[in-house]
Scaffold this active site. Structure first.
Site, PDB file in Angstrom:
ATOM      1  N   ASP A   1     -11.227 -84.483  46.714  1.00 14.69           N
ATOM      2  CA  ASP A   1     -11.088 -85.627  45.810  1.00 14.69           C
ATOM      3  C   ASP A   1     -11.201 -86.965  46.521  1.00 14.69           C
ATOM      4  O   ASP A   1     -11.035 -88.015  45.900  1.00 14.69           O
ATOM      5  CB  ASP A   1      -9.770 -85.545  45.047  1.00 14.69           C
ATOM      6  CG  ASP A   1      -8.558 -85.576  45.966  1.00 14.69           C
ATOM      7  OD1 ASP A   1      -8.739 -85.708  47.200  1.00 14.69           O
ATOM      8  OD2 ASP A   1      -7.417 -85.463  45.456  1.00 14.69           O
TER       9      ASP A   1
ATOM     10  N   SER B   1       1.813 -89.471  47.315  1.00 13.88           N
ATOM     11  CA  SER B   1       1.300 -88.097  47.302  1.00 13.88           C
ATOM     12  C   SER B   1       0.782 -87.671  48.673  1.00 13.88           C
ATOM     13  O   SER B   1       0.842 -86.485  49.021  1.00 13.88           O
ATOM     14  CB  SER B   1       0.181 -87.975  46.263  1.00 13.88           C
ATOM     15  OG  SER B   1      -0.883 -88.872  46.557  1.00 13.88           O
TER      16      SER B   1
ATOM     17  N   HIS C   1      -6.884 -86.561  49.111  1.00 14.19           N
ATOM     18  CA  HIS C   1      -5.996 -85.560  49.716  1.00 14.19           C
ATOM     19  C   HIS C   1      -6.828 -84.600  50.560  1.00 14.19           C
ATOM     20  O   HIS C   1      -7.770 -83.986  50.046  1.00 14.19           O
ATOM     21  CB  HIS C   1      -5.238 -84.798  48.626  1.00 14.19           C
ATOM     22  CG  HIS C   1      -4.433 -85.686  47.736  1.00 14.19           C
ATOM     23  ND1 HIS C   1      -4.876 -86.050  46.473  1.00 14.19           N
ATOM     24  CD2 HIS C   1      -3.251 -86.302  47.918  1.00 14.19           C
ATOM     25  CE1 HIS C   1      -3.980 -86.845  45.914  1.00 14.19           C
ATOM     26  NE2 HIS C   1      -2.979 -87.018  46.773  1.00 14.19           N
TER      27      HIS C   1
END
Length: 851
Positions: A286, A92, A289
């Protein structure tokens, strides 16, 4: 016997010694860094990928160590990638970088997946230029697709050319091995897979992509992670993984091996460890990210690493990370050789004629000083901004620093105030030199800190530039109206004095003459003033006729500049006949911004002459008029400051500037000359800078600033030494400007000759009264931008450039200075010299290779 008193005095040449010491420090530091520290990273690719810091508190201006990043736009990105594939494979974190990269390549592309349920999916985007950007979801980098890309063998698609080689391949993994260590195998599995991938890359018969990037494992913010993530994604494990990656890609022995065996390059993989240096807990929600602005900078680092050395290498050279400077063409190399060696050759030949006597060294150097200065300074400037000898870094505006530098400059200027015993008169020489000096210092601070984006600073700086043009109009008009000397010699003196060094610099740096916009701007306005006053000059004593000519000139010039096709046609003719390629849009912007201020200077000159002629200062109401003018001027300055601060952007202000700039300039002139005390006092520091203001304005482009004004010059490596660099480069820069100003004056005298009767250096006894403003007659000895008074004797100091322009002087000249060995043999006339110079420039333009 009374005790002896201690006395202390400085050597009068202390400034020369300090300047030469600063230059020696800069040269030695540059040589040591270039030869030793940069041996393994001459292009600063390693610095781009591994070192840097933010210059600003908002964490927007990332500064790699010792080089300048380029902010890529769609045009540059498309030109670099040329419609080829760009592939990202990973987790990600890699996916977020992929979308930001794609958005830089084409701003129309999205910055995130279209829906949450597509996060763990493959994505393909196509830019407007045809570049295909693909992201493959593979957080463990262990799928067959990854092996297909990196395990290139002979006969495979990439190796035999059946599949195009990607322009960029980016691989990112690591955190999922930690998050799901039970099922993935954890650190041992990651280490084994990484070794396998890097082994495939190292054994490939050719590169699987133009550039392969292995992303570092991202450092997380543990305090913001969920409990499940925090328990598995430990900082110690991430540090160990990054250390392992770094040493696999850059084995400890690689530098030593490269030093002796250049045929054994390190692993062809880039490792941008700097990505983790720019992470801050405030930039993530978070803990995993990070915000788009941070990841956008990371995308720019990838583009700088891949593209900087691929894009066309032409002016401006504003991207210095991972980029070679171009090698000069044959003609360019010949020109550089002539320019750099002419001075030393003249010195050597003169010394040879004196039998190489050591006692004649200083005398020979003094005789050939102008050419030695030109050769030496041009070589220094070329070395500074067209080689990697010194570093370049980005600018960063800081309001406190701008205010601090301005305050220190003001204190230094006020500490060198001196007062004349006599009233020096309206706009006298010392005053105009001081005016040019403090304005130039303000402009230099403005350029160094990159304050052009700050409207409340940009707007007053525009007025300062307009003030120079005001003095141009005032000085030339006063001279021509009072002296009526419209001969070719004066025109040649002004044009050569203005343009000689600038033209040589433009060829030396392979830049555009118009990029040094101030020189062509004042040159153009001088020719306009000359043409306006020369036409029907026999009737210039008729005031209505003179005013009518000026208004006619205003109309014609305005028509020419506002009808864009006229300027474009003129520049097209120059391109076809002289191979001159100038931007009509850029030049129209420069001229129209200050379209009227020169004419305000011309009318001010006429008003000054008429006040003297009619002796209005002796009128009984003169004192009342002066006091009223002072009050109105103060109110005008207050109004201007409030007005410029209220403008929403500098672009809005620019629409007003041509029509209001005369107000603060006129108000300043009145207030600065409001009393005998103000007219007789001036700052020696500001006047010194003012006497070489043209040179400081031009030379700053490359020797104080860098990358054609886009960055700043760094002579001592490491960003933390910026203030030390500022001190050293400022001393060298000002010293170089001073030497060039002196040398240009002497060379101009050799080319054009001098006529002390019509082109005086300075005045010791005026023949006409100045305007005292405070009322009553005055016996002032100085004169200012008008330069019209006859001298009794020539001063030995070098006049400022604007005074030379107003008076046509080129400064004191050494009688021993000659360009040729035999002056009798090369006794060329002025028109012949000018014609030869223009012809040589035409030939260079025609033969010069187009970048």
């Amino acid at each position: 016997m009374p005790p002896g008193r201690l006395s202390f005095s400085l050597n009068p040449s202390w400034m020369h010694y300090v300047s030469r010491a600063a230059l020696a420090v800069a040269l030695i530091a540059g040589l040591l860094r270039y030869a030793l520290l940069d041996y393994f990273d001459p292009l600063r690719c390693g610095a781009l990928l591994s070192k840097g810091r933010f210059l600003d508190d908002k964490r927007q201006n990332w500064q790699p160590d010792g080089c300048m990043m380029h902010r890529y736009m769609e045009k540059d990105s498309s030109r670099c990638l040329s419609g080829r594939d760009v592939i990202f494979i990973g987790d990600s974190v890699t996916r977020k970088l992929f979308f930001q990269f794609a958005h830089v390549v084409d701003p129309a592309l999205p910055t995130s997946p279209p829906a949450d349920d597509q996060k763990h999916s493959d994505h393909t985007l196509v830019s407007d230029s045809g570049t295909r950007l693909t992201f493959y979801w593979d957080p463990f980098l262990n799928s067959s697709r990854v092996t297909e890309f990196v395990a290139v063998e002979r006969g495979s698609g990439v190796a035999d050319g059946r599949h195009p080689q990607p322009a960029l391949l980016v691989l990112g993994s690591g955190l999922w091995y930690l998050r799901y260590s039970d099922s993935s195998g954890g650190l041992p599995a990651w280490e084994s897979n990484t070794e396998r991938l890097l082994g495939h890359i190292s054994r490939a018969p050719e590169l699987v992509a133009d550039e392969i990037v292995m992303l570092p494992v991202e450092e997380v913010v543990s305090t913001k992670l969920t409990r499940e993530r925090a328990d598995t994604m430990r900082i110690a494990d991430i540090d160990a993984m990054n250390s392992d990656l770094y040493h696999r890609i850059n084995p400890p022995s690689s530098d030593t091996v490269r030093l002796f065996y250049s045929s054994h390059p390190p692993l062809p993989v880039s490792f941008p460890s700097a990505f983790n240096l720019m992470l801050d807990p405030s930039r993530t929600d978070d803990g995993l990210h990070f915000s788009d602005d941070v990841v956008n900078i990371q995308a720019h680092i990838l583009l700088n690493s891949r593209c900087n050395d691929v894009l066309p290498k032409r002016f401006p050279f504003d991207k210095t990370c991972c980029r070679r400077y171009p090698w000069p063409s044959a003609l360019y190399l010949v020109f550089l050789s002539v320019v750099f060696l002419l001075g030393p050759y003249k010195f050597a030949s003169s010394w040879y004629r004196k039998g190489y006597a050591m006692s004649a060294v200083y005398e020979t150097m003094d005789e050939n000083k102008p050419l030695l200065v030109y050769s030496g300074i041009l070589c220094l400037i070329f070395m500074a901004d067209r080689t990697s000898f010194w570093l370049k870094e980005q600018k960063q505006f800081d309001a406190w620093m701008f205010g601090g530098f301005s305050f220190l400059s003001l204190v230094a200027g006020l500490s060198t105030l001196r007062k004349s015993d006599k009233d020096l008169g309206f706009l006298n020489r010392e005053q105009t030199d001081e005016w040019k000096g403090w304005m130039q210092i303000a402009i230099l601070i403005y350029h160094y800190l990159g304050a052009s984006k700050v409207s409340v600073i940009y707007n007053p700086i525009r007025v300062l530039v307009a003030s120079y043009l005001f003095m141009t109009g005032y000085g030339h008009t006063t001279f021509y109206v009072k002296k009526a000397d419209f001969g070719f010699r004066r025109v040649a003196q002004v044009m050569v004095r203005l343009n000689l060094f600038t033209l040589l610099l433009a060829y030396t740096m392979n830049t555009d003459y118009l990029s040094y916009y101030f020189t062509p701007l004042v040159s153009m306005w001088f020719l306009i003033i000359y043409g306006t006053l020369a036409i029907g000059c026999h009737y210039n004593d008729r005031f209505p006729f003179l005013v009518t000519k000026i208004f006619a000139s205003m109309g014609l010039v305005s028509l020419f500049m506002r009808e864009h096709w006229l300027l474009q046609t003129f520049f097209y003719i120059l391109q076809r006949t002289c191979a001159i390629r100038w931007s009509a849009d850029e030049w129209a912007f420069r001229v129209n911004l200050d379209l009227w201020i020169v004419y305000f200077g011309m009318f001010t000159a006429l008003a000054t002459i008429k006040i003297r002629e009619y002796r209005l200062t002796e009128h009984p109401h003169w004192h009342t008029a002066v006091k009223s003018a002072i009050v109105i001027s103060g109110l005008v300055l207050v109004w201007y400051m409030l007005f410029e601060v209220s403008q929403p952007t500098k672009f809005v202000y620019n629409t007003w500037h041509p029509y209001i700039s005369f107000l603060p300039i006129g108000a300043f002139v009145i207030l600065r000359n409001a009393s005998n005390v103000l007219r007789s006092a001036s700052s020696r520091l500001f006047a010194f800078v003012g006497r070489c203001s043209l040179e400081t304005f031009i030379i700053q482009f490359h020797l104080w600033l860098a990358a054609d004004t886009k960055g700043i010059l760094i002579v001592i490596p490491a960003t933390r030494w910026r203030m030390t660099n500022l001190v050293i480069t400022t001393i060298v820069f000002v010293y170089a400007s001073h030497l060039v100003a002196e040398a240009t004056g002497e060379i101009t005298t050799w080319i054009c000759g001098s006529d002390s009767k019509t082109l005086p250096l300075t005045a010791r006894a005026p023949t006409t009264a100045q305007i005292p403003l405070a009322g009553g007659p005055s016996d002032e000895t100085g004169k200012g931008a008008d330069g019209a008074d006859e001298p009794e004797a020539a001063s030995q100091h070098v006049p400022s450039w604007a005074d030379r322009l107003a008076e046509g002087s080129t400064g004191s000249s050494s009688s021993a200075f000659r360009l040729w060995s035999s002056s009798d043999r090369w006794d060329l006339g002025l028109k012949t010299k000018v014609l030869l110079g223009v012809g040589l420039m035409w030939l260079l333009n025609v033969l010069w290779p187009v970048s």
